[in-house]
Design a protein around this motif. Structure first.
Motif, PDB file in Angstrom:
ATOM      1  N   LYS A 139       0.907  -0.861  -0.347  1.00 19.23           N
ATOM      2  CA  LYS A 139      -0.228  -0.302   0.383  1.00 19.23           C
ATOM      3  C   LYS A 139       0.977   1.290   0.012  1.00 19.23           C
ATOM      4  CE  LYS A 139      -3.692   2.103   2.440  1.00 19.23           C
ATOM      5  NZ  LYS A 139      -4.496   1.816   3.179  1.00 19.23           N
ATOM      6  N   GLU A 140       2.133   1.180   0.979  1.00 21.27           N
ATOM      7  CA  GLU A 140       2.815   2.240   0.571  1.00 21.27           C
ATOM      8  C   GLU A 140       3.751   2.571  -0.258  1.00 21.27           C
ATOM      9  OE1 GLU A 140       5.452   5.274   2.172  1.00 21.27           O
ATOM     10  OE2 GLU A 140       3.564   4.583   2.670  1.00 21.27           O
ATOM     11  N   LEU A 141       4.189   1.377  -0.710  1.00 25.28           N
ATOM     12  CA  LEU A 141       4.789   1.332  -2.413  1.00 25.28           C
ATOM     13  C   LEU A 141       3.912   2.349  -3.336  1.00 25.28           C
ATOM     14  CD1 LEU A 141       7.708   0.391  -3.755  1.00 25.28           C
ATOM     15  CD2 LEU A 141       6.140  -1.405  -4.586  1.00 25.28           C
ATOM     16  N   VAL A 142       2.405   1.667  -3.848  1.00 21.76           N
ATOM     17  CA  VAL A 142       1.364   2.283  -3.995  1.00 21.76           C
ATOM     18  C   VAL A 142       1.215   3.794  -4.347  1.00 21.76           C
ATOM     19  CG1 VAL A 142      -0.816   2.048  -6.007  1.00 21.76           C
ATOM     20  CG2 VAL A 142       1.329  -0.211  -5.350  1.00 21.76           C
ATOM     21  N   ALA A 143       0.674   4.141  -3.117  1.00 22.50           N
ATOM     22  CA  ALA A 143       0.731   5.495  -2.397  1.00 22.50           C
ATOM     23  C   ALA A 143       1.299   6.651  -3.409  1.00 22.50           C
ATOM     24  CB  ALA A 143       0.143   5.236  -1.586  1.00 22.50           C
ATOM     25  N   HIS A 144       2.931   6.129  -2.857  1.00 20.17           N
ATOM     26  CA  HIS A 144       4.179   6.421  -3.158  1.00 20.17           C
ATOM     27  C   HIS A 144       4.811   6.062  -4.852  1.00 20.17           C
ATOM     28  CE1 HIS A 144       2.973   8.843   0.148  1.00 20.17           C
ATOM     29  NE2 HIS A 144       3.020   7.812   1.117  1.00 20.17           N
ATOM     30  N   ALA A 145       4.699   5.711  -5.397  1.00 19.63           N
ATOM     31  CA  ALA A 145       5.605   5.088  -6.687  1.00 19.63           C
ATOM     32  C   ALA A 145       6.484   6.084  -6.971  1.00 19.63           C
ATOM     33  CB  ALA A 145       3.932   5.169  -7.723  1.00 19.63           C
TER      34      ALA A 145
END
Length: 93
Positions: free
Chosen positions: A70-76
Motif C-alpha cells: 500500500k505504501e509503495l503504490v501510494a508513493h509510486a
C-alpha cells in the motif's frame, strides 16, 4: 520478470531487485546515456514510467494484505525515482 513485493517483505530490498532487473534488461546505449546525463528527474516519464507500470502498480493487488505494498503504490513516483538513483549509482561505480 515480475518481482513481487510480498516475496521480499520490505520496500528497500524490493527496490534493489527492481533496479537489478532493469539493469539486466538495459541496452548498453541506454546505460551510456544514463552515465552521460545522470539527472534522475530527466527520466521520470521514460524509465520511471516503465518502473511504475511494470513493477510498482502491479503491487496494488497486495495492498489490502501487505502494508508495504500500500505504501509503495501510494508513493509510486518517489519509489520509481529511488530505483533510478540505485541504477545510476550502479552505473557510476
Amino acid at each position: 520478470m515480475k518481482i513481487r513485493l510480498v516475496d521480499h517483505r520490505d520496500i528497500p530490498s524490493f527496490l534493489e531487485e527492481v533496479a537489478k532487473c532493469c539493469l539486466g534488461e538495459m541496452s548498453e546505449q541506454t546505460r551510456q546515456t544514463l552515465r552521460e546525463q545522470p539527472d534522475p528527474v530527466r527520466y521520470h516519464l521514460g524509465i520511471g514510467a516503465y518502473i511504475r507500470n511494470e513493477f510498482i502498480y502491479p503491487q496494488t493487488e497486495y495492498a489490502a494484505t501487505v502494508p508495504a505494498a500500500k505504501e509503495l503504490v501510494a508513493h509510486a513516483d518517489d519509489y520509481s525515482a529511488r530505483v533510478i538513483e540505485i541504477i545510476m549509482e550502479a552505473l557510476n561505480k
